[in-house]
Every structure is written in C-alpha cells, then in structure tokens.
Design an enzyme around this catalytic site. Structure first.
Site, short mmCIF file in Angstrom:
data_model
loop_
_atom_site.label_atom_id
_atom_site.label_comp_id
_atom_site.label_asym_id
_atom_site.label_seq_id
_atom_site.Cartn_x
_atom_site.Cartn_y
_atom_site.Cartn_z
N ARG A 163 2.96 3.81 -18.54
CA ARG A 163 2.11 3.52 -17.37
C ARG A 163 0.64 3.43 -17.76
O ARG A 163 -0.09 2.59 -17.23
CB ARG A 163 2.31 4.60 -16.30
CG ARG A 163 3.51 4.31 -15.40
CD ARG A 163 3.96 5.55 -14.67
NE ARG A 163 3.00 6.05 -13.72
CZ ARG A 163 2.92 7.32 -13.34
NH1 ARG A 163 3.73 8.22 -13.85
NH2 ARG A 163 2.03 7.70 -12.45
N LYS A 208 -6.83 9.16 -7.25
CA LYS A 208 -7.03 8.18 -6.19
C LYS A 208 -6.45 8.69 -4.86
O LYS A 208 -7.09 8.61 -3.83
CB LYS A 208 -6.35 6.83 -6.53
CG LYS A 208 -6.86 6.19 -7.81
CD LYS A 208 -6.21 4.83 -8.06
CE LYS A 208 -4.72 4.88 -8.39
NZ LYS A 208 -4.40 5.49 -9.68
N ARG A 254 2.20 17.32 -12.75
CA ARG A 254 2.21 16.91 -11.34
C ARG A 254 3.63 17.02 -10.78
O ARG A 254 4.60 16.71 -11.45
CB ARG A 254 1.72 15.46 -11.24
CG ARG A 254 1.71 14.93 -9.84
CD ARG A 254 0.66 13.83 -9.68
NE ARG A 254 1.17 12.52 -10.01
CZ ARG A 254 0.43 11.40 -9.88
NH1 ARG A 254 -0.83 11.46 -9.47
NH2 ARG A 254 0.94 10.24 -10.19
N ARG A 311 -3.58 -4.02 -8.50
CA ARG A 311 -3.29 -3.49 -9.83
C ARG A 311 -3.39 -4.57 -10.90
O ARG A 311 -3.28 -4.25 -12.09
CB ARG A 311 -1.85 -3.00 -9.90
CG ARG A 311 -1.56 -1.64 -9.34
CD ARG A 311 -1.86 -0.56 -10.35
NE ARG A 311 -0.76 0.37 -10.56
CZ ARG A 311 -0.39 1.33 -9.74
NH1 ARG A 311 -0.97 1.48 -8.58
NH2 ARG A 311 0.59 2.14 -10.06
N ARG A 321 8.55 13.36 -10.63
CA ARG A 321 8.95 11.96 -10.44
C ARG A 321 9.64 11.42 -11.68
O ARG A 321 9.31 11.79 -12.79
CB ARG A 321 7.71 11.10 -10.14
CG ARG A 321 7.40 11.02 -8.68
CD ARG A 321 6.03 10.47 -8.41
NE ARG A 321 5.69 9.29 -9.19
CZ ARG A 321 4.49 8.69 -9.13
NH1 ARG A 321 3.55 9.16 -8.34
NH2 ARG A 321 4.24 7.63 -9.86
P1 ADP Z 1 0.35 6.10 -10.19
O1 ADP Z 1 -0.96 5.55 -9.71
O2 ADP Z 1 0.44 7.55 -10.21
O3 ADP Z 1 0.85 5.43 -11.44
P2 ADP Z 1 1.71 4.89 -7.93
O4 ADP Z 1 2.33 5.85 -7.01
O5 ADP Z 1 0.46 4.19 -7.51
O6 ADP Z 1 1.51 5.70 -9.25
O7 ADP Z 1 2.76 3.78 -8.37
C1 ADP Z 1 4.03 4.09 -8.86
C2 ADP Z 1 4.73 2.83 -9.34
O8 ADP Z 1 4.86 1.91 -8.25
C3 ADP Z 1 3.97 2.05 -10.41
O9 ADP Z 1 4.23 2.52 -11.69
C4 ADP Z 1 4.52 0.63 -10.17
O10 ADP Z 1 5.82 0.49 -10.70
C5 ADP Z 1 4.64 0.57 -8.67
N1 ADP Z 1 3.41 0.04 -8.03
C6 ADP Z 1 2.61 0.70 -7.15
N2 ADP Z 1 1.59 -0.07 -6.74
C7 ADP Z 1 1.73 -1.27 -7.37
C8 ADP Z 1 0.99 -2.49 -7.37
N3 ADP Z 1 -0.12 -2.65 -6.64
N4 ADP Z 1 1.45 -3.50 -8.16
C9 ADP Z 1 2.56 -3.37 -8.89
N5 ADP Z 1 3.30 -2.26 -8.94
C10 ADP Z 1 2.90 -1.21 -8.18
#
Ligand code: ADP
Ligand code: ZN
Length: 215
Positions: free
Chosen positions: A173, A13, A127, A88, A162
C-alpha cells in the site's frame, strides 16, 4: 468547508476528518469505508472491489468515480465535505475537477498530511478497526485500545486487524501511495489549493486547517 485530505495510509486522514466534521457539519466521505461496507454486504460494487483491496491495490478509477459521482450529489454534501482517501490517482483528481465544476462546487483546500515513514509503519501495524461496517471505529493497540480488549467501545462488535494490514499488504500500500497518489501533491500545488502540514497529532492538523481557513 470542502476539503481533500491527502497523505499516506496511516497519516491520520480519517481521524482529522472526524474532528473537522464537528466544526461546521461538513460530512466525512471515506472511499475506504464505503468500499469495506460494500464488501461486507457483498453488493455488486463489493464483489468487484474485494480482490484489489485484499492485495492492497487500488480499486479501478471507474468504480471509484461511480461512487463519488452519486455521493457528492446527496443533500448532506451541500454544506461541505472532507474527502478522506479520494482522489488517489491523477485521473481521479482530473475527474473530480470536472465533476465539481459540473455540480457548481469549489474546493477550499487540499491538505497534505505529511508524517514520517517510521511513524506510519508503526501506526498501521498496531491499528485495529471495528468489524461492524456501519461503525468502523479505529483503535490502536498501543495508543488507543478499546476499553474492553477486542470489543468496540461504540457498538460492542469485535475489533479486528484489517486483512490489508499485514506487513506485506502494508508495504505494498505504501509503494502504491508513492507511485500513484503522491503525484497529487504537485497537482494541487499547481491548482493553488495545497496546504502541507507536518504534524503527527491530529489536533495540530486541525489547527493548521482552521488557521488557513480563518475559522
Ligand atoms: P488507507 O488510507 O488506510 O490505505 P483506505 O481505507 O482509504 O485505507 O482504503 C482501503 C483500500 O480501499 C485501498 O487500499 C484501496 O484498495 C481501496 N480504495 C479506497 N479509496 C480508493 C480510491 N480513491 N481509489 C482506489 N482505491 C481506493
Ligand atoms: Zn464499532
């Protein structure tokens, strides 16, 4: 363009969003980047979000909607935005629908980037991310390492794995994705906004979006 990018963690994404910003000046909005920045800065938001993120759990919808309500009203969003990692959950999608209606904005598409699970697992474990909150450039130890090992090409800060990219946090996740986020595919299909792209290259994802939007 006003797009939502859907897809599991590691689907690409962020990479697709960065490429799309070059097309028409639309901004990338990554809730993950905003939250990691807040954790580093130890702001109120960061303190509230930190424990959820470490476990690979979602941050509560109210916190996320608070961020997005402010962010979407900043002037740089008027041209367009690429939402990366948001919404999400179904409640976030419903809240976003209301928020956009209130702001008089209309989505063009919700793009579902569909990548096989084995590819996702391989990508996430290899990553690496720039530790500088203002940069957060993404690398891959196999396919896209920094020029100097462990050092960000863009800003010179250390490149790290990370905390939520250990095997255990990754599988958690992915479970969270299947349970909470995958239902958004049906939500946006019903809204008539869904475009599914089966592609493991970000170039192909961008091409499919350009085709669909006739760009
Ligand atoms: P990835 O898509 O690689 O899992 P992100 O960088 O989008 O990681 O998100 C990392 C963390 O941030 C998620 O695991 C969650 O804890 C939090 N997070 C990010 N965006 C949201 C969202 N829209 N709603 C809830 N938690 C979020
Ligand atoms: Zn950097």
């Amino acid at each position: 363009m006003k797009l939502i990018l859907l897809g599991a963690p590691g689907a690409g994404k962020g990479t697709a969003a960065k490429m799309l910003t070059g097309l028409d000046g639309s901004v990338q909005i990554s809730t993950g980047d905003i939250l990691r920045g807040a954790v580093q800065a130890q702001s109120d938001l960061g303190k509230q979000a930190e424990a959820y993120m470490k476990r690979g759990d979602l941050v509560p919808d109210e916190l996320i909607m608070g961020i997005m309500e402010k962010r979407l009203q900043e002037p740089d969003c008027a041209k367009g935005f690429l939402l990366d990692g948001f919404p999400r959950t179904i409640p976030q999608a419903e809240a976003l629908k209301k928020l956009l209606a209130k702001l008089g904005m209309k989505l063009d598409l919700a793009v579902n980037i569909d990548v096989p699970r084995n590819v996702i697992l391989d990508r996430l474990t290899t990553r690496r991310t720039c530790s500088n909150a203002a940069c957060q450039a993404i690398y891959n130890v196999k396919s896209n390492p920094p020029k100097r090992e462990g050092i960000c090409d863009k800003c010179g800060s250390p490149v790290i794995q990370r905390e939520d990219e250990t095997e255990a946090a990754i599988s958690h996740r992915l479970e969270t994705y299947n349970e909470k986020t995958a239902p958004l595919i049906g939500f946006y299909r019903k809204e008539g906004l869904l475009l599914t792209v089966n592609a493991t290259s970000s170039e192909a994802v961008v091409d499919a979006i350009k085709d669909k939007l006739a760009l």
